[in-house]
Design a protein around this motif. Structure first.
Motif, short mmCIF file in Angstrom:
data_model
loop_
_atom_site.label_atom_id
_atom_site.label_comp_id
_atom_site.label_asym_id
_atom_site.label_seq_id
_atom_site.Cartn_x
_atom_site.Cartn_y
_atom_site.Cartn_z
N PHE A 185 0.83 -1.20 0.00
CA PHE A 185 0.00 0.00 0.00
C PHE A 185 0.87 1.26 0.00
N ALA A 186 1.90 1.27 0.85
CA ALA A 186 2.77 2.44 0.95
C ALA A 186 3.53 2.67 -0.36
N LEU A 187 3.87 1.60 -1.05
CA LEU A 187 4.65 1.72 -2.28
C LEU A 187 3.96 2.59 -3.32
N VAL A 188 2.68 2.33 -3.54
CA VAL A 188 1.95 3.13 -4.53
C VAL A 188 1.51 4.47 -3.96
N LEU A 189 1.28 4.52 -2.65
CA LEU A 189 0.84 5.77 -2.05
C LEU A 189 1.90 6.86 -2.21
N VAL A 190 3.17 6.51 -2.05
CA VAL A 190 4.22 7.53 -2.10
C VAL A 190 4.67 7.85 -3.52
N PHE A 191 4.52 6.90 -4.45
CA PHE A 191 5.03 7.13 -5.80
C PHE A 191 3.95 7.48 -6.82
N LYS A 192 2.66 7.28 -6.48
CA LYS A 192 1.59 7.57 -7.42
C LYS A 192 1.25 9.06 -7.38
N ARG A 193 1.05 9.63 -8.55
CA ARG A 193 0.63 11.02 -8.62
C ARG A 193 -0.84 11.15 -8.23
N PRO A 194 -1.20 12.16 -7.42
CA PRO A 194 -2.60 12.36 -7.04
C PRO A 194 -3.49 12.56 -8.27
N PRO A 195 -4.80 12.31 -8.14
CA PRO A 195 -5.52 12.00 -6.90
C PRO A 195 -5.43 10.52 -6.53
N HIS A 196 -5.62 10.22 -5.25
CA HIS A 196 -5.61 8.86 -4.75
C HIS A 196 -7.04 8.40 -4.47
N PHE A 197 -7.21 7.07 -4.46
CA PHE A 197 -8.46 6.44 -4.03
C PHE A 197 -9.65 6.93 -4.86
N VAL A 198 -9.49 6.88 -6.19
CA VAL A 198 -10.55 7.38 -7.06
C VAL A 198 -11.26 6.26 -7.83
N ASP A 199 -10.72 5.03 -7.79
CA ASP A 199 -11.40 3.94 -8.48
C ASP A 199 -11.64 2.79 -7.51
N LEU A 200 -12.36 1.78 -7.96
CA LEU A 200 -12.79 0.70 -7.08
C LEU A 200 -11.59 -0.07 -6.52
N HIS A 201 -10.57 -0.29 -7.34
CA HIS A 201 -9.38 -1.00 -6.86
C HIS A 201 -8.75 -0.27 -5.69
N GLU A 202 -8.60 1.02 -5.80
CA GLU A 202 -7.93 1.79 -4.75
C GLU A 202 -8.81 1.90 -3.50
N ILE A 203 -10.11 2.07 -3.68
CA ILE A 203 -11.02 2.17 -2.53
C ILE A 203 -11.06 0.84 -1.76
N LEU A 204 -11.15 -0.27 -2.49
CA LEU A 204 -11.13 -1.58 -1.83
C LEU A 204 -9.80 -1.81 -1.13
N GLY A 205 -8.72 -1.29 -1.72
CA GLY A 205 -7.42 -1.43 -1.09
C GLY A 205 -7.37 -0.78 0.28
N VAL A 206 -7.95 0.41 0.39
CA VAL A 206 -8.00 1.10 1.69
C VAL A 206 -8.81 0.27 2.69
N LEU A 207 -9.94 -0.26 2.26
CA LEU A 207 -10.77 -1.08 3.16
C LEU A 207 -10.02 -2.32 3.62
N ILE A 208 -9.24 -2.92 2.72
CA ILE A 208 -8.48 -4.12 3.07
C ILE A 208 -7.38 -3.80 4.07
N VAL A 209 -6.70 -2.67 3.89
CA VAL A 209 -5.67 -2.26 4.85
C VAL A 209 -6.28 -2.08 6.24
N ALA A 210 -7.41 -1.37 6.30
CA ALA A 210 -8.08 -1.16 7.58
C ALA A 210 -8.56 -2.48 8.17
N GLY A 211 -9.13 -3.33 7.33
CA GLY A 211 -9.60 -4.62 7.80
C GLY A 211 -8.48 -5.51 8.28
N THR A 212 -7.31 -5.42 7.64
CA THR A 212 -6.16 -6.22 8.05
C THR A 212 -5.70 -5.84 9.45
N ILE A 213 -5.64 -4.54 9.71
CA ILE A 213 -5.24 -4.07 11.04
C ILE A 213 -6.22 -4.57 12.10
N LEU A 214 -7.52 -4.48 11.80
CA LEU A 214 -8.54 -4.96 12.73
C LEU A 214 -8.44 -6.47 12.91
#
Length: 332
Positions: free
Chosen positions: A198-227
């Protein structure tokens, strides 16, 4: 839609297509737009490809859209040129970035003296936006996506099957080592791997972030993994060898893990669809390979269910409780 790319003579091949959402845009039988040279307006400093074209304001034929004073537009860009750059009907890869510049009145420019179109609403993204960390010269964004994909595939396409297989079927066979192995695999490969990818693309990808389904699901998975990891530690700390049933927090750990894993399967596939824009391998090939692997992994899980069955450590089930050396506080 209007698509252009550099051809074999360093000119521009312009292609008018009909977009239907998730399929390759279809070449329209009547190509009404024409390239205008030189550029109608100076190219911005950040542009790597610039071209101008002209078309009538009214829809010139079937499947064409008319331009109005409030037409909204989106833009998209791809990283790979078609294999047949001189053919307007050439097959091309999926775009790698996209955005919108809101509503623009191109009719005013057409009727006036060639001035810039009037932008009614600002866009959602800027082509000149910068990533959090600039890519080093030795690294391309395509390589970043490749490394991201490898890390995430190991984290969610390999490790969960191994970790779940051990926890579900091998408690009796491995003794206290089932928990140690399960913890190591899920914490290191799934937990740390997810955060790293997650951090790899977050730091190197040009904004905007979390604009498509792949990226939104990725955020949910990161949060779910921590939980999920937190639930695992809680379930382990509350374990008692004298329990007579499986408590709700254990079941919550099971089901959250299953839901996140299934979401991850879909997210990986959506990521493969995006990566095909950088790859010479057709999406269908990636699709067959990926889902064949997932199907094979599920068959192994089914084999474990048939051969071993799910093991629960409750009083009267699983390994005999008189073996006091088998249980350690904190290792269920």
């Amino acid at each position: 839609m209007f698509i252009g790319w550099t051809n074999s003579t360093n000119g521009i091949t312009l292609s008018e297509r009909l977009g239907k959402g998730h399929d390759t845009p279809i070449l329209l039988p009547t190509q009404k737009a024409v390239i205008v040279t030189p550029l109608a307006h100076p190219a911005p400093s950040w542009a790597t490809l610039s071209f101008s074209f002209r078309r009538t304001i009214a829809a010139p034929a079937a499947n064409h859209r008319a331009f109005t004073a409030t037409s909204a537009f989106i833009w998209a860009v791809g990283a790979v040129k078609p294999a047949k750059p001189d053919d307007p009907g050439a097959i091309f890869a999926q775009h790698t970035d996209l955005g919108t510049f809101g509503k623009a009145d191109f009719t005013a420019a057409a009727k006036g003296n060639g001035s810039e179109p009037v932008v009614v609403e600002g866009g959602e993204s800027s082509p000149s936006a910068k990533p959090l960390v600039a890519l080093p010269e030795s690294l391309t964004y395509a390589k970043v996506l490749f490394y991201h994909g490898i890390v995430m595939f190991i984290a969610w396409g390999v490790a969960p099957f191994v970790g779940i297989f051990i926890a579900r079927y091998l408690k009796d066979a491995l003794g206290v080592w089932w928990y140690r192995l399960h913890l190591g695999i899920m914490f290191v490969f799934v937990g740390m791997g997810t955060v790293a990818g997650f951090a790899l693309v977050l730091v190197f990808k040009r904004p905007p972030h979390f604009v498509d389904l792949h990226e939104i699901l990725g955020v949910l998975i990161v949060a779910g993994t921590i939980l999920q990891i937190t639930l695992g530690f809680i379930a382990n700390s509350l374990y008692s060898p004298d329990r007579v049933h499986v408590p709700w927090w254990d079941k919550a750990h099971w089901w959250l893990g299953r839901v996140i894993t299934l979401l991850a399967f879909a997210t990986i596939y959506l990521g493969l669809r995006k990566y095909t824009a950088y790859s010479d391998i057709h999406l269908m090939v990636w699709t067959i390979i990926y889902w064949a692997w997932i199907a094979a992994a599920f068959l192994v899980m089914l084999g474990g269910q048939i051969q071993f069955g799910q093991k629960h450590h409750v009083n009267g089930a699983g390994r005999a409780f008189e073996d006091s050396d088998y249980y350690e506080k904190g290792y269920r």
